[in-house]
Design a protein around this motif. Structure first.
Motif, mmCIF file in Angstrom:
data_model
loop_
_atom_site.group_PDB
_atom_site.id
_atom_site.type_symbol
_atom_site.label_atom_id
_atom_site.label_comp_id
_atom_site.label_asym_id
_atom_site.label_seq_id
_atom_site.Cartn_x
_atom_site.Cartn_y
_atom_site.Cartn_z
ATOM 1 N N LEU A 161 44.325 45.259 36.248
ATOM 2 C CA LEU A 161 42.776 45.915 37.027
ATOM 3 C C LEU A 161 41.852 44.885 37.193
ATOM 4 C CD1 LEU A 161 42.475 48.532 39.303
ATOM 5 C CD2 LEU A 161 41.465 48.959 37.448
ATOM 6 N N VAL A 162 41.629 44.113 36.316
ATOM 7 C CA VAL A 162 40.069 43.467 36.855
ATOM 8 C C VAL A 162 41.032 41.663 37.873
ATOM 9 C CG1 VAL A 162 38.517 41.499 35.758
ATOM 10 C CG2 VAL A 162 38.588 44.279 35.399
ATOM 11 N N THR A 163 41.841 41.551 37.581
ATOM 12 C CA THR A 163 41.979 40.774 38.075
ATOM 13 C C THR A 163 43.157 41.179 39.723
ATOM 14 O OG1 THR A 163 43.573 39.502 36.081
ATOM 15 C CG2 THR A 163 44.521 39.139 38.208
ATOM 16 N N VAL A 164 43.760 41.742 39.216
ATOM 17 C CA VAL A 164 44.295 42.632 40.684
ATOM 18 C C VAL A 164 42.531 42.644 42.208
ATOM 19 C CG1 VAL A 164 44.590 44.779 41.933
ATOM 20 C CG2 VAL A 164 45.927 43.989 40.575
ATOM 21 N N ASN A 165 41.878 43.108 40.811
ATOM 22 C CA ASN A 165 40.665 43.769 42.257
ATOM 23 C C ASN A 165 39.919 42.303 42.456
ATOM 24 O OD1 ASN A 165 40.187 46.621 42.368
ATOM 25 N ND2 ASN A 165 39.436 46.152 40.591
ATOM 26 N N GLN A 166 39.736 41.277 42.020
ATOM 27 C CA GLN A 166 38.881 39.881 41.810
ATOM 28 C C GLN A 166 40.103 38.515 43.938
ATOM 29 O OE1 GLN A 166 39.360 37.556 38.181
ATOM 30 N NE2 GLN A 166 37.536 38.188 37.763
ATOM 31 N N LYS A 167 41.526 39.277 43.507
ATOM 32 C CA LYS A 167 42.182 39.185 44.313
ATOM 33 C C LYS A 167 42.230 39.541 45.809
ATOM 34 C CE LYS A 167 45.651 37.009 41.255
ATOM 35 N NZ LYS A 167 47.229 37.186 40.835
ATOM 36 N N ILE A 168 41.351 40.547 45.757
ATOM 37 C CA ILE A 168 41.324 41.302 47.231
ATOM 38 C C ILE A 168 39.609 41.277 46.976
ATOM 39 C CG2 ILE A 168 43.579 43.173 46.773
ATOM 40 C CD1 ILE A 168 41.552 44.913 46.294
ATOM 41 N N ARG A 169 39.082 41.557 46.434
ATOM 42 C CA ARG A 169 37.284 41.819 46.531
ATOM 43 C C ARG A 169 36.730 40.843 48.117
ATOM 44 N NH1 ARG A 169 34.780 39.014 42.471
ATOM 45 N NH2 ARG A 169 34.716 40.624 40.671
ATOM 46 N N ALA A 170 37.428 39.900 48.734
ATOM 47 C CA ALA A 170 36.813 38.502 50.074
ATOM 48 C C ALA A 170 37.385 39.679 51.164
ATOM 49 C CB ALA A 170 37.440 37.782 50.067
ATOM 50 N N VAL A 171 38.691 40.658 50.992
ATOM 51 C CA VAL A 171 38.648 41.326 51.964
ATOM 52 C C VAL A 171 38.079 42.898 51.856
ATOM 53 C CG1 VAL A 171 40.748 42.491 53.237
ATOM 54 C CG2 VAL A 171 40.311 40.321 52.561
ATOM 55 N N ARG A 172 37.946 43.401 50.690
ATOM 56 C CA ARG A 172 37.687 45.145 50.091
ATOM 57 C C ARG A 172 36.092 44.537 51.018
ATOM 58 N NH1 ARG A 172 37.309 47.373 45.981
ATOM 59 N NH2 ARG A 172 37.210 49.078 46.880
ATOM 60 N N MET A 173 35.160 43.872 50.554
ATOM 61 C CA MET A 173 33.956 43.986 49.897
ATOM 62 C C MET A 173 32.749 43.950 52.004
ATOM 63 S SD MET A 173 32.772 39.315 50.110
ATOM 64 C CE MET A 173 33.256 38.795 51.716
ATOM 65 N N HIS A 174 34.088 43.491 52.982
ATOM 66 C CA HIS A 174 33.798 44.153 54.088
ATOM 67 C C HIS A 174 33.848 45.205 54.488
ATOM 68 C CE1 HIS A 174 32.967 39.824 55.706
ATOM 69 N NE2 HIS A 174 34.249 39.464 54.957
ATOM 70 N N ASP A 175 35.074 46.851 53.790
ATOM 71 C CA ASP A 175 34.524 47.840 53.483
ATOM 72 C C ASP A 175 33.488 48.496 53.854
ATOM 73 O OD1 ASP A 175 35.902 50.251 54.584
ATOM 74 O OD2 ASP A 175 36.875 50.603 52.590
#
Length: 234
Positions: A161-175
């Motif tokens: 889960l940590v690995t997946v979240n790192q990969k989508i962080r750059a997009v999710r942070m703008h939410d």
């Protein structure tokens, strides 16, 4: 990209590395570095007025964090394609739900209540004094999901889960640039924690599923909006 004033940094190489890393990380998490911006050792060394070594070490850490990726010209902020994003979000939802589902399927699986109570106290404090909308709030959000997963006892599940979240962080942070999203996230986290602690696991699973996205289409719509904000910020 601004460095917030790095002139006169300590001569200790370790301190330089840490300062460069922290400031670059903050710039990325606050959306102040465009995905199109080239991050090279010479450019960053000149910007921070340091040698290439601390820059190289800082970039290496950011690479491990999943915030940047290597390119032909150096490094750039990680931004997955929409197709990759859909696949990663689908995997994220599966991993998130599995932590509670395994406890429903196997009564011997017990969540770490002390860990969850500590996490609930933290989010209760945030509810009482909500932070201003900021892209870096994504790290608080990730921390919650990591703790929730870890409390179920499967470290491999949490690592994935940590690995997946790192990969989508750059997009999710703008939410997390709107007040409503911050307050809704805090309330939903508290609801999930309370249900798990009460051993109301089916209800907790439903609440978590609603939180991370019952409909992948809705999740993707939100992600697309985040990517649009990212482009505008760039």
């Amino acid at each position: 990209m601004s460095t917030g004033g790095t002139t006169g940094l300590s001569e200790d190489p370790r301190s330089l590395r840490d300062v460069v890393y922290q400031q670059l990380r903050d710039e990325i998490l606050n959306g102040r570095i465009s995905p199109r911006e080239r991050l090279t050792e010479p450019k960053l060394g000149k910007l921070f007025d340091v040698s290439r070594t601390p820059v190289r070490e800082a970039l290496s850490r950011l690479l491990s964090d999943g915030l940047v990726e290597r390119t032909d010209f150096g490094y750039a902020v990680v931004v997955p394609s929409l197709e990759d994003l859909r696949n990663l979000y689908e995997l994220r939802i599966t991993l998130e739900l599995r932590g509670i589902a395994r406890a429903i399927e196997n009564p011997q699986v017990r969540h770490d209540e002390e860990l969850l109570r500590t996490e609930r106290e933290k989010w209760a404090e945030l509810r009482d004094a909500p932070p201003e909308p900021d892209a870096s709030f994504v790290l608080f959000d990730e921390g919650f999901h990591q703790v929730l997963s870890r409390s179920s006892g499967n470290t491999q599940l949490t690592g994935a889960l940590v690995t997946v979240n790192q990969k989508i962080r750059a997009v999710r942070m703008h939410d997390f640039v709107e007040t409503d999203r911050i307050t809704a996230t805090i309330d939903e986290h508290l609801e999930i924690l309370t249900l798990v602690l009460a051993r109301e696991l089916p209800s907790a699973l439903t609440a978590l599923h609603k939180h991370v996205g019952e409909s992948l289409e809705v999740v993707m719509e939100r992600a697309t909006q985040s990517m649009t904000r990212m482009a505008l910020a760039g």
